[in-house]
Design a protein around this motif. Structure first.
Motif, PDB file in Angstrom:
ATOM      1  N   PRO A   1      26.192  39.522   9.219  1.00 36.61           N
ATOM      2  CA  PRO A   1      27.125  38.908   8.264  1.00 36.61           C
ATOM      3  C   PRO A   1      26.724  39.230   6.826  1.00 36.61           C
ATOM      4  O   PRO A   1      25.568  39.030   6.433  1.00 36.61           O
ATOM      5  N   GLY A   2      27.668  39.768   6.073  1.00 37.87           N
ATOM      6  CA  GLY A   2      27.395  40.101   4.684  1.00 37.87           C
ATOM      7  C   GLY A   2      26.408  41.232   4.492  1.00 37.87           C
ATOM      8  O   GLY A   2      25.908  41.443   3.391  1.00 37.87           O
ATOM      9  N   GLY A   3      26.129  41.979   5.561  1.00 41.47           N
ATOM     10  CA  GLY A   3      25.170  43.078   5.446  1.00 41.47           C
ATOM     11  C   GLY A   3      23.739  42.622   5.281  1.00 41.47           C
ATOM     12  O   GLY A   3      22.889  43.381   4.804  1.00 41.47           O
ATOM     13  N   ASP A   4      23.445  41.393   5.695  1.00 41.41           N
ATOM     14  CA  ASP A   4      22.104  40.821   5.547  1.00 41.41           C
ATOM     15  C   ASP A   4      21.232  41.227   6.727  1.00 41.41           C
ATOM     16  O   ASP A   4      21.342  40.661   7.814  1.00 41.41           O
ATOM     17  N   PHE A   5      20.341  42.186   6.518  1.00 42.39           N
ATOM     18  CA  PHE A   5      19.499  42.694   7.593  1.00 42.39           C
ATOM     19  C   PHE A   5      18.393  41.718   7.995  1.00 42.39           C
ATOM     20  O   PHE A   5      17.670  41.976   8.955  1.00 42.39           O
ATOM     21  N   SER A   6      18.260  40.609   7.267  1.00 38.12           N
ATOM     22  CA  SER A   6      17.222  39.641   7.621  1.00 38.12           C
ATOM     23  C   SER A   6      17.699  38.612   8.644  1.00 38.12           C
ATOM     24  O   SER A   6      16.929  37.751   9.054  1.00 38.12           O
ATOM     25  N   GLU A   7      18.955  38.700   9.056  1.00 36.95           N
ATOM     26  CA  GLU A   7      19.477  37.714  10.015  1.00 36.95           C
ATOM     27  C   GLU A   7      18.889  37.975  11.403  1.00 36.95           C
ATOM     28  O   GLU A   7      18.389  39.064  11.696  1.00 36.95           O
ATOM     29  N   PRO A   8      18.927  36.978  12.312  1.00 37.02           N
ATOM     30  CA  PRO A   8      18.148  37.044  13.555  1.00 37.02           C
ATOM     31  C   PRO A   8      18.478  38.216  14.476  1.00 37.02           C
ATOM     32  O   PRO A   8      17.571  38.801  15.071  1.00 37.02           O
ATOM     33  N   VAL A   9      19.755  38.564  14.637  1.00 36.44           N
ATOM     34  CA  VAL A   9      20.101  39.622  15.593  1.00 36.44           C
ATOM     35  C   VAL A   9      19.511  40.956  15.134  1.00 36.44           C
ATOM     36  O   VAL A   9      18.895  41.697  15.925  1.00 36.44           O
ATOM     37  N   THR A  10      19.660  41.269  13.837  1.00 36.38           N
ATOM     38  CA  THR A  10      19.116  42.524  13.319  1.00 36.38           C
ATOM     39  C   THR A  10      17.599  42.541  13.433  1.00 36.38           C
ATOM     40  O   THR A  10      17.001  43.524  13.895  1.00 36.38           O
ATOM     41  N   GLN A  11      16.952  41.457  13.025  1.00 36.08           N
ATOM     42  CA  GLN A  11      15.494  41.416  13.039  1.00 36.08           C
ATOM     43  C   GLN A  11      14.934  41.506  14.460  1.00 36.08           C
ATOM     44  O   GLN A  11      13.965  42.219  14.708  1.00 36.08           O
ATOM     45  N   ASN A  12      15.537  40.782  15.387  1.00 37.72           N
ATOM     46  CA  ASN A  12      15.049  40.839  16.769  1.00 37.72           C
ATOM     47  C   ASN A  12      15.312  42.200  17.401  1.00 37.72           C
ATOM     48  O   ASN A  12      14.530  42.673  18.228  1.00 37.72           O
ATOM     49  N   THR A  13      16.413  42.847  17.008  1.00 36.72           N
ATOM     50  CA  THR A  13      16.708  44.185  17.510  1.00 36.72           C
ATOM     51  C   THR A  13      15.679  45.187  16.986  1.00 36.72           C
ATOM     52  O   THR A  13      15.205  46.060  17.729  1.00 36.72           O
ATOM     53  N   LEU A  14      15.294  45.041  15.709  1.00 30.37           N
ATOM     54  CA  LEU A  14      14.340  45.974  15.118  1.00 30.37           C
ATOM     55  C   LEU A  14      12.969  45.877  15.766  1.00 30.37           C
ATOM     56  O   LEU A  14      12.204  46.852  15.755  1.00 30.37           O
ATOM     57  N   ARG A  15      12.639  44.736  16.332  1.00 30.75           N
ATOM     58  CA  ARG A  15      11.354  44.598  17.009  1.00 30.75           C
ATOM     59  C   ARG A  15      11.330  45.369  18.328  1.00 30.75           C
ATOM     60  O   ARG A  15      10.263  45.603  18.892  1.00 30.75           O
ATOM     61  N   ILE A  16      12.503  45.727  18.817  1.00 29.77           N
ATOM     62  CA  ILE A  16      12.608  46.329  20.156  1.00 29.77           C
ATOM     63  C   ILE A  16      12.874  47.826  20.077  1.00 29.77           C
ATOM     64  O   ILE A  16      12.212  48.619  20.753  1.00 29.77           O
ATOM     65  N   VAL A  17      13.875  48.222  19.267  1.00 29.59           N
ATOM     66  CA  VAL A  17      14.292  49.625  19.245  1.00 29.59           C
ATOM     67  C   VAL A  17      13.308  50.461  18.428  1.00 29.59           C
ATOM     68  O   VAL A  17      12.566  49.945  17.593  1.00 29.59           O
ATOM     69  N   LYS A  18      13.342  51.765  18.661  1.00 29.49           N
ATOM     70  CA  LYS A  18      12.412  52.671  17.986  1.00 29.49           C
ATOM     71  C   LYS A  18      13.111  53.570  16.971  1.00 29.49           C
ATOM     72  O   LYS A  18      12.452  54.372  16.314  1.00 29.49           O
ATOM     73  N   THR A  19      14.433  53.451  16.872  1.00 34.18           N
ATOM     74  CA  THR A  19      15.175  54.216  15.869  1.00 34.18           C
ATOM     75  C   THR A  19      16.093  53.265  15.126  1.00 34.18           C
ATOM     76  O   THR A  19      16.792  52.457  15.741  1.00 34.18           O
ATOM     77  N   PHE A  20      16.079  53.364  13.816  1.00 35.27           N
ATOM     78  CA  PHE A  20      16.838  52.449  12.962  1.00 35.27           C
ATOM     79  C   PHE A  20      17.683  53.284  12.005  1.00 35.27           C
ATOM     80  O   PHE A  20      17.137  53.991  11.152  1.00 35.27           O
ATOM     81  N   TRP A  21      18.984  53.240  12.194  1.00 32.76           N
ATOM     82  CA  TRP A  21      19.910  53.955  11.311  1.00 32.76           C
ATOM     83  C   TRP A  21      20.635  52.920  10.460  1.00 32.76           C
ATOM     84  O   TRP A  21      21.608  52.302  10.905  1.00 32.76           O
ATOM     85  N   ALA A  22      20.161  52.712   9.247  1.00 32.14           N
ATOM     86  CA  ALA A  22      20.706  51.658   8.382  1.00 32.14           C
ATOM     87  C   ALA A  22      21.919  52.181   7.614  1.00 32.14           C
ATOM     88  O   ALA A  22      21.804  53.116   6.809  1.00 32.14           O
ATOM     89  N   LEU A  23      23.063  51.571   7.864  1.00 34.40           N
ATOM     90  CA  LEU A  23      24.276  51.962   7.155  1.00 34.40           C
ATOM     91  C   LEU A  23      24.352  51.232   5.822  1.00 34.40           C
ATOM     92  O   LEU A  23      23.949  50.075   5.703  1.00 34.40           O
ATOM     93  N   ASP A  24      24.896  51.927   4.832  1.00 27.13           N
ATOM     94  CA  ASP A  24      24.888  51.428   3.459  1.00 27.13           C
ATOM     95  C   ASP A  24      26.314  51.374   2.928  1.00 27.13           C
ATOM     96  O   ASP A  24      26.997  52.404   2.861  1.00 27.13           O
ATOM     97  N   ALA A  25      26.760  50.179   2.541  1.00 27.56           N
ATOM     98  CA  ALA A  25      28.128  50.023   2.034  1.00 27.56           C
ATOM     99  C   ALA A  25      28.317  50.779   0.718  1.00 27.56           C
ATOM    100  O   ALA A  25      29.408  51.297   0.440  1.00 27.56           O
ATOM    101  N   ASP A  26      27.259  50.869  -0.108  1.00 26.81           N
ATOM    102  CA  ASP A  26      27.380  51.597  -1.377  1.00 26.81           C
ATOM    103  C   ASP A  26      27.624  53.083  -1.130  1.00 26.81           C
ATOM    104  O   ASP A  26      28.429  53.719  -1.831  1.00 26.81           O
ATOM    105  N   LEU A  27      26.930  53.657  -0.138  1.00 25.35           N
ATOM    106  CA  LEU A  27      27.176  55.062   0.197  1.00 25.35           C
ATOM    107  C   LEU A  27      28.604  55.246   0.703  1.00 25.35           C
ATOM    108  O   LEU A  27      29.269  56.236   0.379  1.00 25.35           O
TER     109      LEU A  27
END
Length: 587
Positions: free
Chosen positions: A398-424
């Protein structure tokens, strides 16, 4: 489920006690955890998720409006399972593997009534079976006993079900049969058909899980060149609304170097899923020119569909993926998006009155995410083949907040992180993957493959690009304070080289027929050519040539046009030579 009807294997009948959205409680029901039940007079499919004394809690996969206390609840005595067999490719399912095209023809409408059901695979269609074993051969669970041409692209391999004992083959058949007809009979009386059933929440067995060493080539330069994923790897694509998550997954589904694609639309907007359903059958497979759907299975569960079915759809998708993995295929599963899946878990958890965790998500959110992603991997199968399941999950914070639980818990598991950027994305830079925030932990184990198959110095070229982009990011902070003209000439040249990296290398046009897919060899060639310009430009700068003269050479703008050239091999050779000649002529 395995599309059992309400009359099959009824072990116990109870009655509805209360209804709260998709959660129904029943009493007097003889049931076990995860049993599939049929709820109410209309027979709505549901699953047992909690048993407390005589009270059984059920999550219903369909809309529950109109249900009332006292209506019957029938138990099938089986867990939620999927039908596995020929016919799953070129198919579109809902979250519990009901074929949407079959249901539409049943209802004669695109709007489905509650309680309608159909088998996951056509039980009446005949397939051409060719045995690969003969009488007297010994087979074990998961062994391949025959083949079926499922589509023009994929040969379906019929296997002994993992829960069979196996033994000596008594007889085989060859010809056209339905998926329920026995095609191989064993001396112990077991009959192998082309159809299997498997519980979606239970992973299929494998002999060994190995470290993946081969990249899942995507044809996207920013991914293959900087942040690669392995076959059998896991990746997350988080990004705010409009940043390009779905488009990125569409590109991966079309171009990824996988034999089978499973696309799970989990709680996405209906118009996006409609676009997938309409576009995919029209797309041509870039590998062989056949329809892309010939190696694709779609699972559509949009945001307006019942929340409980959304919770099950990712399990349906990963089970189908594991089945094709057992045949020795490389499978790529796209889940769009796991945030909607987590929201479904949160809603059901709140109705169960469970203790909430962070931001209201259930305390077991991390465990469920881990269980899902852990089913990915590169496997030695029980039957001696090797196959992989790569899982790429989109996350919608929500709101592009990467600190929210789903994103953070996913990052602990996956080995590749492709961060999309609204400014780009706003600057029309696509794929809008932020190279400063993204990473891949597969680089070191994939480098030997790139060295052997593309170029010996692949890792060094990649590291140069990363270092240059990092330096540009630091310099941009100074530029915003004092302006570019205040920088020394060598730093201004770094900014110029980084601009070509961004525009000519990282940026890719999905609508250009030449640029939409970039093989690793071309990815390397583009980067190598930009580095040639960098090296020659710094040599000229060291020789005293003004930076304005260096950046004004005619050949430099052509760096941005390499990706659109069909004959890129000769183009880069000519361009490198021109760059050298024009820059060396300045001193």
């Amino acid at each position: 489920m395995s599309q059992a009807t309400q009359t099959e294997t009824t072990e116990g009948t109870g009655r509805i006690d209360s209804v709260s959205g998709p959660v129904v409680t029943a009493v007097d029901l003889d049931a076990r955890m995860n049993d599939v039940v049929y709820v109410g007079d209309e027979g709505l499919m549901g699953e047992v998720i909690e048993i407390e004394g005589d009270v059984t809690t059920i999550q219903v996969y369909e809309e529950t409006s109109g249900l009332g206390p006292g209506e019957p609840v029938e138990n099938t005595g089986e867990p939620l399972t999927v039908d596995l067999g020929p016919g799953m490719l070129d198919a579109i399912y809902d979250g519990v593997q009901r074929p949407l095209d079959v249901l539409e023809s049943k209802m004669d409408s695109a709007f489905l009534d509650r309680g309608v059901d159909a088998p996951g695979i056509d039980l009446d269609e005949k397939w051409e079976f060719s045995p690969t074993v003969e009488a007297g051969d010994t087979v074990e669970p998961a062994d391949i006993v025959g083949t079926v041409p499922e589509t023009v692209t994929i040969e379906h391999k019929v296997m002994v079900p993992p829960d069979f004992e196996g033994g000596v083959v008594e007889s085989t058949k060859e010809g056209n049969f339905t998926v329920t007809d026995p095609v191989v009979t064993l001396e112990n009386g077991e009959e192998v058909t082309m159809r299997q059933e498997w519980p979606v929440r239970q992973k299929r067995p494998a002999s060994n899980k190995r470290t993946p060493r081969t990249p899942l080539v995507s044809g996207q330069r920013v991914l293959d060149g900087l942040f690669p994923i392995a076959k059998g790897g896991t990746a997350a694509i988080p990004g705010p609304f409009g940043s390009g998550k779905t488009v990125t997954q569409h590109s991966l589904a079309k171009f990824a170097d996988a034999d089978i694609i499973i696309y799970v639309g989990c709680g996405e907007r209906g118009n996006e899923m409609t676009e997938v359903i309409e576009d995919f059958p029209e797309l041509e497979d870039p590998k062989n020119g056949n329809p892309l759907m010939a190696r694709t299975s779609l699972i559509a569960n949009t945001s307006n569909m019942p929340v409980a079915a959304r919770e099950s759809c990712v399990y349906t998708g990963i089970t189908i993926a594991e089945y094709y993995r057992d045949m020795g295929y490389d499978v790529a599963l796209m889940a769009d998006s796991t945030s909607r899946w987590a929201e479904a878990m949160r809603e059901i958890s709140s109705r169960l009155e469970e203790m909430p965790g962070e931001e209201g998500y259930p305390a077991y959110l991390a465990a469920r995410l881990a269980q899902f992603y852990e089913r990915a991997g590169y496997f030695e199968n029980v039957n001696g083949t090797e196959g992989s399941v790569s899982v790429i999950g989109a996350v919608s914070p929500p709101g592009g907040d990467f600190s929210e639980p789903v994103t953070q818990n996913t990052l602990r598991i996956v080995k590749t992180f492709w961060a999309l950027d609204a400014d780009l994305a706003e600057r029309r830079h696509f794929p809008s993957i932020n190279w400063d925030e993204s990473y891949s932990l597969y680089r070191d184990q994939l480098d030997p493959w790139f060295k052997e198959n593309v170029a010996e110095d692949w890792p060094e070229r990649r590291q140069w690009a990363v270092d240059t982009l990092d330096e540009e990011s630091e310099l941009q902070e100074i530029v915003q304070l004092v302006g570019e003209d205040a920088l020394p000439e060598d730093q201004r040249l770094v900014l110029e080289v980084a601009r070509y990296l961004r525009e000519g290398y990282l940026q890719q046009n999905a609508f250009n027929p030449t640029d939409m897919y970039c093989p690793p060899e071309e990815t390397y060639a583009i980067l190598r050519t930009i580095q040639v310009y960098n090296d020659e430009a710094f040599d000229a700068l060291d020789a005293g040539v003004p930076i304005e003269d260096i950046t004004d050479i005619d050949a430099a703008p052509r760096l941005n046009r390499i990706a659109t050239q069909e004959d890129w091999e000769s183009y880069v050779e000519d361009l490198r030579e021109e760059i050298r000649e024009q820059l060396r002529s300045l001193y």
